[in-house]
Design an enzyme around this catalytic site. Structure first.
Site, mmCIF file in Angstrom:
data_model
loop_
_atom_site.group_PDB
_atom_site.id
_atom_site.type_symbol
_atom_site.label_atom_id
_atom_site.label_comp_id
_atom_site.label_asym_id
_atom_site.label_seq_id
_atom_site.Cartn_x
_atom_site.Cartn_y
_atom_site.Cartn_z
ATOM 1 N N ARG A 36 45.031 52.379 29.340
ATOM 2 C CA ARG A 36 45.313 53.365 30.440
ATOM 3 C C ARG A 36 47.267 54.288 30.515
ATOM 4 O O ARG A 36 47.789 53.384 29.619
ATOM 5 C CB ARG A 36 45.109 53.206 31.891
ATOM 6 C CG ARG A 36 45.724 51.356 32.535
ATOM 7 C CD ARG A 36 45.633 50.591 32.910
ATOM 8 N NE ARG A 36 46.026 49.638 34.068
ATOM 9 C CZ ARG A 36 45.257 49.342 34.601
ATOM 10 N NH1 ARG A 36 44.438 49.341 35.380
ATOM 11 N NH2 ARG A 36 46.103 47.777 35.156
ATOM 12 N N ASP A 63 43.274 38.485 42.677
ATOM 13 C CA ASP A 63 43.733 39.734 43.182
ATOM 14 C C ASP A 63 44.732 39.455 44.544
ATOM 15 O O ASP A 63 44.892 38.398 44.528
ATOM 16 C CB ASP A 63 42.114 40.723 43.524
ATOM 17 C CG ASP A 63 41.474 41.524 43.029
ATOM 18 O OD1 ASP A 63 42.445 41.628 42.141
ATOM 19 O OD2 ASP A 63 41.010 42.082 43.257
ATOM 20 N N TYR A 114 41.147 34.655 37.797
ATOM 21 C CA TYR A 114 41.112 36.622 37.857
ATOM 22 C C TYR A 114 41.488 36.155 39.019
ATOM 23 O O TYR A 114 40.307 36.589 39.894
ATOM 24 C CB TYR A 114 40.182 37.375 36.631
ATOM 25 C CG TYR A 114 40.407 38.687 36.866
ATOM 26 C CD1 TYR A 114 41.167 38.993 36.848
ATOM 27 C CD2 TYR A 114 39.423 39.216 35.908
ATOM 28 C CE1 TYR A 114 41.163 40.109 36.999
ATOM 29 C CE2 TYR A 114 39.440 40.590 36.040
ATOM 30 C CZ TYR A 114 40.615 40.964 36.370
ATOM 31 O OH TYR A 114 40.658 42.701 36.218
ATOM 32 N N ARG A 152 33.321 43.478 39.415
ATOM 33 C CA ARG A 152 34.367 43.906 40.273
ATOM 34 C C ARG A 152 34.110 45.191 40.876
ATOM 35 O O ARG A 152 34.610 46.034 41.434
ATOM 36 C CB ARG A 152 35.583 44.033 38.942
ATOM 37 C CG ARG A 152 36.240 41.979 39.308
ATOM 38 C CD ARG A 152 37.494 42.632 38.357
ATOM 39 N NE ARG A 152 38.186 42.867 38.942
ATOM 40 C CZ ARG A 152 39.348 42.458 39.459
ATOM 41 N NH1 ARG A 152 38.869 41.381 40.004
ATOM 42 N NH2 ARG A 152 40.935 43.092 39.248
ATOM 43 N N ARG A 206 28.755 54.077 42.869
ATOM 44 C CA ARG A 206 27.841 54.530 44.101
ATOM 45 C C ARG A 206 27.381 56.030 44.051
ATOM 46 O O ARG A 206 27.156 56.727 43.086
ATOM 47 C CB ARG A 206 29.075 55.181 44.611
ATOM 48 C CG ARG A 206 30.012 54.104 44.950
ATOM 49 C CD ARG A 206 31.141 54.075 46.831
ATOM 50 N NE ARG A 206 32.260 52.911 47.043
ATOM 51 C CZ ARG A 206 33.434 52.776 46.001
ATOM 52 N NH1 ARG A 206 33.663 53.783 45.982
ATOM 53 N NH2 ARG A 206 34.027 52.471 46.488
ATOM 54 N N ARG A 237 45.390 37.076 28.020
ATOM 55 C CA ARG A 237 45.508 38.244 27.411
ATOM 56 C C ARG A 237 46.610 39.005 28.614
ATOM 57 O O ARG A 237 47.519 38.220 29.495
ATOM 58 C CB ARG A 237 44.399 39.228 28.139
ATOM 59 C CG ARG A 237 42.799 39.501 27.469
ATOM 60 C CD ARG A 237 42.765 39.322 26.736
ATOM 61 N NE ARG A 237 43.170 40.771 25.555
ATOM 62 C CZ ARG A 237 42.625 40.843 24.659
ATOM 63 N NH1 ARG A 237 42.801 39.998 23.113
ATOM 64 N NH2 ARG A 237 42.787 42.599 23.775
HETATM 65 N N1 UDP Z 1 36.453 48.273 32.967
HETATM 66 C C1 UDP Z 1 36.075 49.322 31.535
HETATM 67 N N2 UDP Z 1 36.827 51.003 31.811
HETATM 68 C C2 UDP Z 1 37.164 51.490 32.724
HETATM 69 C C3 UDP Z 1 37.770 50.712 33.609
HETATM 70 C C4 UDP Z 1 37.393 49.037 33.612
HETATM 71 O O1 UDP Z 1 35.299 49.095 31.065
HETATM 72 O O2 UDP Z 1 37.684 52.548 32.646
HETATM 73 C C5 UDP Z 1 36.275 46.896 32.798
HETATM 74 C C6 UDP Z 1 37.557 46.541 31.575
HETATM 75 O O3 UDP Z 1 36.355 45.141 31.201
HETATM 76 C C7 UDP Z 1 37.918 45.608 33.145
HETATM 77 C C8 UDP Z 1 36.569 45.648 34.499
HETATM 78 O O4 UDP Z 1 35.877 47.164 33.972
HETATM 79 O O5 UDP Z 1 38.859 44.326 33.024
HETATM 80 C C9 UDP Z 1 37.724 45.529 35.518
HETATM 81 O O6 UDP Z 1 38.162 46.440 36.083
HETATM 82 P P1 UDP Z 1 39.040 46.699 36.422
HETATM 83 O O7 UDP Z 1 40.139 47.743 37.203
HETATM 84 O O8 UDP Z 1 38.812 45.240 38.267
HETATM 85 O O9 UDP Z 1 40.262 45.685 36.230
HETATM 86 P P2 UDP Z 1 42.266 45.287 36.191
HETATM 87 O O10 UDP Z 1 42.658 46.334 35.531
HETATM 88 O O11 UDP Z 1 41.452 45.017 37.627
HETATM 89 O O12 UDP Z 1 42.057 44.060 35.863
#
Ligand code: UDP
Length: 386
Positions: free
Chosen positions: A281, A352, A350, A175, A179, A251
């Protein structure tokens, strides 16, 4: 359109609201049921009465898509303000930019690499003995190497998913882009924005139709399907069958509010990638609406944990065991005569928001076509097992 019975739509999130709207426009009577007290499902937004901030009640939702039909469609129901998701991540007491980009790489390794050098440097870090990465961990080790994996992904993912990244599919990490320039846009899609009055206002407009009746605080019982010409079900597929094979794993999230004045963290989303803090976060919701101005601020610390029966499901886990269980529910679902399973919970994927809306539009198109041709409406538009 000659049907006497109405169409039943279970769930007033994007899946249900889009299908209800499209069918109502074609003259069908639609009854929308939702067990919660509000519409818009987990996209629900509501203004905080104390600060005036628009809150994404079930966590941040940023609209992004490459699908032109979806973008045109949602823009009929709201003005979208320009918004680019730029995430910051804290790891080892330092702050970096995510997704991994040239600034992240240069700051993390104390270098001044240009794009070509950075690509070569990261390729060197990657484990090239992993040929066809299957798991999250393999994908990370192959494409970014151990140091970046351990700094940004390993602990965050364990907190988010409750299992080791070696048990999760590579698709979860795919996902996120990597870059080799200074573009720090979290998404690579052509269209991105935030609805000016939030997501619930969009869903309200979708459902505001003389042919649509909305019943809130109202669970739907499977036997009630007999009262409808067809049912579109966006609840959890295992719940439809009263969990007779067992519960699919999800989850869920807990949010701990933080109120302050001014600017709490200086950005909308700050990820905590270390294992020493239990939250994943913190999101500061006024930064999702940069065109507004508020003195007070409201943030949410986000904690992920296993979903218990009374909790709200967020993320389908889809580990090997869950997929086997899902296969049994899919088999049972295929025997349904007039039910179509849709959306994140109905198909245990999952998804969006944009994919949910695209599939809901397709579901409505297909329903109208099958009705015209006198054919049976499929139980699934997308195979949940893929
Ligand atoms: N992820 C991570 N560290 C970060 C952000 C994302 O390990 O700082 C991993 C985490 O397993 C997450 C996945 O990357 O479920 C996909 O991130 P995304 O931001 O798409 O998750 P969302 O918050 O949309 O579920």
């Amino acid at each position: 359109m000659s049907e006497q019975l109405a169409i039943g739509v279970i769930g007033a999130g994007f899946s249900g609201a889009v299908i209800a709207h499209q069918l109502a426009e074609q003259g069908y009577r639609v009854v929308v049921f939702d067990a919660r007290s509000h519409i818009a499902g987990n996209c629900h937004t509501q203004r905080d009465s104390e600060s005036g901030v628009m809150v994404h009640v079930y966590g941040p939702h940023i609209f992004h898509t490459d699908n032109e039909r979806v973008w045109q469609f949602v823009n009929q129901f709201s003005t979208f303000e320009p918004y680019v998701n730029r995430v910051k991540a804290l790891t080892g007491s330092r702050v970096f930019s995510l997704p991994i980009n040239l600034l992240t790489i240069n700051q993390f390794f104390g270098r001044t690499l240009n794009p070509t050098e950075a690509a070569a440097f990261i390729a060197e870090m990657g484990d090239s003995t992993i040929v066809d990465p299957q798991t999250f961990e393999e994908q990370a080790l192959r494409f970014v190497g151990r140091e970046l994996y351990e700094a940004f992904f390993k602990s965050y993912t364990i907190k988010q998913w409750g299992v080791s990244p070696s048990q999760l599919p590579a698709s979860i990490l795919k996902r996120l882009p990597v870059r080799f320039n200074y573009d720090d846009n979290y998404f690579s899609h052509r269209f991105q924005g935030m609805p000016r009055e939030g997501y619930t206002a969009i869903v309200k407009r979708l459902l505001d139709h003389p042919n649509i009746t909305i019943l809130l605080n109202r669970s739907f019982r499977r036997e009630e399907a007999a009262n409808f010409a067809h049912v579109f079900y966006s609840g959890a597929i295992d719940a439809w069958f009263d969990h007779f094979e067992g519960r699919l794993g999800y989850r869920t999230l807990d949010f701990e509010p933080i109120r302050a004045q001014g600017d709490f963290q200086g950005c909308a989303v700050l990820n905590y990638c270390d294992d020493k803090v239990p939250w994943t976060r913190i999101s500061e919701h006024k930064h999702f609406a940069p065109w507004e101005s508020h003195e007070g601020t409201l943030c949410f610390k986000e904690f992920s944990r296993e979903c218990e029966p009374a909790d709200i499901p967020y993320y389908p886990i889809r580990l090997v065991e869950e997929k086997a269980l899902l296969a049994r529910y899919v088999e049972a679902a295929r025997r349904e005569e007039k039910v179509t399973f849709v959306g994140r919970l109905g198909t245990y994927r999952y998804l969006d928001m944009d994919v949910t809306i695209a599939e809901a539009l397709e579901t409505a198109d297909q329903f109208l076509n099958t009705r015209q041709r006198g054919e049976k409406m499929p139980v699934f538009i997308q195979d949940p097992l893929v």
